[in-house]
Design a protein around this motif. Sequence first.
Motif, mmCIF file in Angstrom:
data_model
loop_
_atom_site.group_PDB
_atom_site.id
_atom_site.type_symbol
_atom_site.label_atom_id
_atom_site.label_comp_id
_atom_site.label_asym_id
_atom_site.label_seq_id
_atom_site.Cartn_x
_atom_site.Cartn_y
_atom_site.Cartn_z
ATOM 1 N N TRP A 77 0.817 -1.207 0.000
ATOM 2 C CA TRP A 77 0.000 0.000 0.000
ATOM 3 C C TRP A 77 0.853 1.259 0.000
ATOM 4 C CZ3 TRP A 77 -5.117 -0.740 -0.709
ATOM 5 C CH2 TRP A 77 -5.602 -2.021 -0.475
ATOM 6 N N ARG A 78 2.155 1.096 -0.184
ATOM 7 C CA ARG A 78 3.057 2.237 -0.180
ATOM 8 C C ARG A 78 3.475 2.597 -1.602
ATOM 9 N NH1 ARG A 78 5.040 3.301 5.084
ATOM 10 N NH2 ARG A 78 4.422 1.711 6.598
ATOM 11 N N SER A 79 4.408 3.521 -1.727
ATOM 12 C CA SER A 79 4.836 4.006 -3.045
ATOM 13 C C SER A 79 5.603 2.930 -3.810
ATOM 14 C CB SER A 79 5.692 5.265 -2.875
ATOM 15 O OG SER A 79 6.744 5.028 -1.960
ATOM 16 N N GLY A 80 5.807 3.188 -5.106
ATOM 17 C CA GLY A 80 6.316 2.175 -6.008
ATOM 18 C C GLY A 80 7.670 1.612 -5.654
ATOM 19 N N GLU A 81 8.558 2.411 -5.056
ATOM 20 C CA GLU A 81 9.900 1.922 -4.758
ATOM 21 C C GLU A 81 9.897 0.799 -3.725
ATOM 22 O OE1 GLU A 81 9.454 5.820 -2.366
ATOM 23 O OE2 GLU A 81 8.939 5.054 -4.361
ATOM 24 N N TRP A 82 8.781 0.654 -2.990
ATOM 25 C CA TRP A 82 8.699 -0.445 -2.021
ATOM 26 C C TRP A 82 8.657 -1.812 -2.701
ATOM 27 C CZ3 TRP A 82 8.644 -0.779 3.368
ATOM 28 C CH2 TRP A 82 8.800 0.440 4.032
ATOM 29 N N PHE A 83 8.302 -1.847 -3.981
ATOM 30 C CA PHE A 83 8.335 -3.132 -4.683
ATOM 31 C C PHE A 83 9.769 -3.640 -4.785
ATOM 32 C CE2 PHE A 83 4.116 -1.756 -5.897
ATOM 33 C CZ PHE A 83 3.403 -2.942 -5.885
ATOM 34 N N ALA A 84 10.731 -2.734 -5.006
ATOM 35 C CA ALA A 84 12.137 -3.140 -5.032
ATOM 36 C C ALA A 84 12.565 -3.654 -3.661
ATOM 37 C CB ALA A 84 13.015 -1.968 -5.465
ATOM 38 N N TRP A 85 12.091 -2.997 -2.595
ATOM 39 C CA TRP A 85 12.379 -3.458 -1.231
ATOM 40 C C TRP A 85 11.807 -4.848 -1.002
ATOM 41 C CZ3 TRP A 85 9.194 -4.607 2.990
ATOM 42 C CH2 TRP A 85 9.825 -4.664 4.239
ATOM 43 N N TRP A 86 10.585 -5.069 -1.449
ATOM 44 C CA TRP A 86 9.958 -6.391 -1.294
ATOM 45 C C TRP A 86 10.767 -7.466 -1.996
ATOM 46 C CZ3 TRP A 86 7.362 -10.140 0.677
ATOM 47 C CH2 TRP A 86 6.892 -11.182 -0.115
ATOM 48 N N ARG A 87 11.249 -7.186 -3.200
ATOM 49 C CA ARG A 87 12.044 -8.184 -3.908
ATOM 50 C C ARG A 87 13.328 -8.495 -3.136
ATOM 51 N NH1 ARG A 87 9.968 -5.252 -8.456
ATOM 52 N NH2 ARG A 87 11.794 -3.874 -8.506
ATOM 53 N N ALA A 88 13.901 -7.480 -2.517
ATOM 54 C CA ALA A 88 15.128 -7.693 -1.746
ATOM 55 C C ALA A 88 14.864 -8.493 -0.476
ATOM 56 C CB ALA A 88 15.767 -6.351 -1.413
ATOM 57 N N VAL A 89 13.821 -8.133 0.272
ATOM 58 C CA VAL A 89 13.563 -8.874 1.513
ATOM 59 C C VAL A 89 13.114 -10.302 1.208
ATOM 60 C CG1 VAL A 89 13.096 -6.864 2.965
ATOM 61 C CG2 VAL A 89 11.206 -7.941 1.736
ATOM 62 N N SER A 90 12.450 -10.515 0.081
ATOM 63 C CA SER A 90 12.087 -11.876 -0.313
ATOM 64 C C SER A 90 13.336 -12.719 -0.527
ATOM 65 C CB SER A 90 11.252 -11.861 -1.601
ATOM 66 O OG SER A 90 10.016 -11.225 -1.404
ATOM 67 N N ALA A 91 14.324 -12.135 -1.212
ATOM 68 C CA ALA A 91 15.585 -12.850 -1.417
ATOM 69 C C ALA A 91 16.298 -13.103 -0.093
ATOM 70 C CB ALA A 91 16.478 -12.047 -2.360
ATOM 71 N N LEU A 92 16.199 -12.147 0.831
ATOM 72 C CA LEU A 92 16.803 -12.316 2.155
ATOM 73 C C LEU A 92 16.165 -13.491 2.890
ATOM 74 C CD1 LEU A 92 18.659 -11.274 4.459
ATOM 75 C CD2 LEU A 92 16.782 -9.735 5.112
#
Length: 300
Positions: free
Chosen positions: A265-280
């Motif tokens: 529900w946040r701004s678009g750049e959080w999708f990049a964060w999600w991809r990173a934490v998923s890999a983590l």
Amino acid sequence: MREARAEDARTEARRLVTSLLGTERPQAGALLREAEAALGAGRVEHCVELARGAPLTRRSTELSAVAALLVGTRDLGEEWWRRPRGDKLPAPDEALAAATAIDPWTDLTVLEMLAAWIADDAADAVWGPPTASADLNSWQAEDRVGLPPDAEPGRRFVVAFDAGGRLDALVVRRPDGELGSNLDFASLRYSRPAEAQWSWGVAAGLGPHRLEEDPDPYAEPVDDDAARTLRAWALDNGASAGQAGEPWRTRGDVVAAVDRVDWMWRSGEWFAWWRAVSALVDGDADRLAARLEDIADDSL
């Protein structure tokens, strides 16, 4: 505004879960116990094996599919599992045992495929088989679907758009005298299994959802440097200290924090964060390094 929409979604999800499953706060253990009563112990054991085999970031999705199968089995009867589907498709029992999704559902997991099957079958049982299907990525209403042979002005027919999703189309006569159709978006509805799948996932969240495993996969440590970087990024970009939680040490810490921050529900750049934490969480070092580079590039 986004936070309000997120809470609205959770409120509606909890309402549906209460209506469909009898609980406002869904938990994996309770879901599986209810599923065992409806589906049988053997089928649920297969479902649990598949859920355990999924990445932790997708475990809630697998359990949401189980919620759909629970509600659908209650509605359609346990014999649904043994009935061949035609068009050379096996019975659901055979598909579950094979543990392999079948074309054209190969972009789904086995449990997601079975949830789609039961959601559609439940929709057909209530509203009849659809006459046509439409992609609702476009909200154009006019002449999106072909007309049935018995079309006449004022007649309605059922259109499919998602697994378990249906709406009506109204036959109309155009100014040139030809017959056409208008999709009636006000008639949009979902079958009960489809509602259960969506609502359980939203109400239960990403997890952690423990499934009596030893060792506990949520207790596995994560990369310290990456965890600090991604937690700090979340704090710098709008997450509260309560949402980020204590410093992340384990996969469970990260999953719980991701669940709290409402990143979708946040701004678009959080999708990049999600991809990173998923890999983590997945422990994929190469993917994690690439995703951290993406975040660093975006912040320049």
